[in-house]
Every structure is written in C-alpha cells, then in structure tokens.
Scaffold this active site. Sequence first.
Site, short mmCIF file in Angstrom:
data_model
loop_
_atom_site.label_atom_id
_atom_site.label_comp_id
_atom_site.label_asym_id
_atom_site.label_seq_id
_atom_site.Cartn_x
_atom_site.Cartn_y
_atom_site.Cartn_z
N HIS A 33 -28.15 15.82 133.33
CA HIS A 33 -28.46 14.43 133.71
C HIS A 33 -29.19 13.70 132.59
O HIS A 33 -29.36 12.48 132.64
CB HIS A 33 -29.32 14.40 134.97
CG HIS A 33 -30.71 14.93 134.75
ND1 HIS A 33 -31.77 14.11 134.42
CD2 HIS A 33 -31.20 16.19 134.79
CE1 HIS A 33 -32.85 14.85 134.28
NE2 HIS A 33 -32.54 16.11 134.49
N LYS A 200 -37.43 36.55 147.49
CA LYS A 200 -37.99 37.45 146.47
C LYS A 200 -38.89 36.69 145.50
O LYS A 200 -39.80 37.27 144.90
CB LYS A 200 -36.88 38.20 145.73
CG LYS A 200 -35.80 37.31 145.08
CD LYS A 200 -36.13 36.84 143.70
CE LYS A 200 -35.07 35.90 143.18
NZ LYS A 200 -35.37 35.38 141.83
#
Length: 351
Positions: A33, A200
Amino acid sequence: MPTKIAVLGAGSWGTVLANLLTENGHEVDLWSHNPDQVALMKRTHQNEHYLGAEFTLQPALHVTADLGQALDQAAVILFVVPTNAIRSVAEQVKPILQAHKGRGEQPIIVHAAKGLERGSELRISQVLAEVLPKELIQGIVVISGPSHAEDVATHDITTLTAASDDLKLAEKVQKLFMNDYFRLYTNTDVIGVEIGAALKNVIAIGAGALHGLGYGDNTKAALMTRGLAEISRVGVKLGAEPLTFIGLSGVGDLIVTCTSVHSRNWRAGNALGKGEKLPDVLKNMGMVVEGVSTTKVAHQMARELDVDMPITDAIYQVLYENAPIRTVITDLMKRSGKPEFDFDNASLQKP
C-alpha cells in the site's frame, strides 16, 4: 505451468513468500500500500527494512502499489497483511473482483495471517468469507506452521500446513509452494489450524518474558506444554480436531515462536521481562506484534466459551492491567492441584 499470483503485503513474510513463488516459476505481483516502499524495492531489489541488505528479490518478481494491477488475471490471491488490516484490504479487493467477474475462473483466496479479529473474535478465514462472497472466489485456504521469514529467506528447510474445507483447493495451493526446501502438508481442519496459529503468539509473549526474567529451560517447557493445553481446549470447544494441535500448525508453530529471537512476540515478551513498558516495546519493535491484540481477544473468548486459560489470563493481566510478571507467575503456581488429564472424558475425537 506458471500460475498468476497476487501477494498482498510486502512485509517480511509476504516478501519471502512472493520470492519463493517466483523462484518456483510462477508469475507473481507483490503489492504494498506504500508507494515509497515499492519505489525503494524496485530501485534496490531488496526489502531492507524487513529483511536486511543480504536478501535479494528475484528479478522476475513484480512489485507494485497498484492493487488493480496486482489482481488482474490472478488465479491465486495471497493475503499476508497484519490481522488488523485483513478486513480493510479485503474490502479493497472486493470491487476489483466484482469488476473482473465473468472474465474467467474465480481466484483461490489464501491467507498466511496469524491472529484473530479484534472486536468480532472472528478467525481470518471467517473475515475473508464475510467480505468476499462465494460467487467471487473459489474458496479459502490458510497456510500456517513453524516458519520465520528469515529462515525461509536463506532456504532453510521449512514445513507448513495448507488447510481448507475443500481438500482439492488445499492440494492446489500445496503444489504452488513445494520445492526442495519448502514443503506443505494438507489439512481440512481450518478451525484448528487458525486457532493454533493465533494463540501460540500469546504463549510466545510469555516465553519471551520468562527468558527476560532469567528463568531456565524447565520453566519454559512447562509454559509451552501447558500453553498448548490451553490452545487445544479452546480450539476443540470451537470445533477443531484435537490432533491438529500436535501437528505443524499447533505444537510445531508453538515451538518455533516460543524459542526463537526471530519471533516478534518472543522479543516483545523478552523486553517486558527485562522491565520495559509495553508502549515502549511496541514502538521500538517497529513491526506488528500480533500476540498483543490476540491476547485480548483470547481472554474474552475464554470467558464466553467458559474455557480455563490461566496462562492466557496471566499474560492479559501483564499486558492490559499492568500486573507485575513475577506476581502473575506466583499466582499461577499457587493454584490448587489438579490432574494433568481427565482420562474419563478424554478422546481423540472432538465432542
């Protein structure tokens, strides 16, 4: 036969995956972007901010800030942007796919994000499915597992999971990535793979904090093992298969994230353990630490699902309630004794 692939997100992981796919002979557009980043990458053939000066882009890899150009005729669209940007990028993709509808076969959507959407608590595939209707895409595949971009960049052997409700789509994606240093296995348990990938990161913050405080291997092993138990509990409650959590996207990803200095979540936890304040840690990191926002989502999810997640709760207290790390460790150790497993109700099949 080469496949036209659009990789959305030119951070470390997006860049490395785009490079790998280009090495494999595919026609790849890497989208960012940021036009300034694109101009710099084109000029230097590097992504030094994320990967250092040693990593060189494949000559055939096309880098662009034009999303429409990246998506033009793409058979596969790979989202590798931070979790908090998935929805907004997908919303930019949607009208382009609508304009392309009828030109040919719909693209396969793949994502490599590891987190949960804050507020909605949705998994990433759910966010993508909510934004991109079925008539615009073939389906959604998630790739996840023990993988640091820095290791893949140097062609270290890496194995991941490609998961989809549609096994044939997972197999198609598997073939795109496979080479002599990168191997994918397929799985149809999207819930388990995404929950393991997201949660995690929470445990990795704790592992880093233990290291920063000077705790040894016994303590870290205890955290990882009991952390995996928490991840499995919430995953199974959501409908995941228990076996997924002893696979690559479960224990595999947990090990690499909880033990490596490449892990942003581990590094953030390590800094907290050394006494740094969270705002300073995040500012100094200069990259997204997914586990921080995921901790908040997981904390709320545990309450709603009535799942016991004491380690996650402790990390939440450190991040969001300014609790001293040693205090929450003491509180964890003072909890009443209980069995490690409930064998009377245990099963390798989900309830």
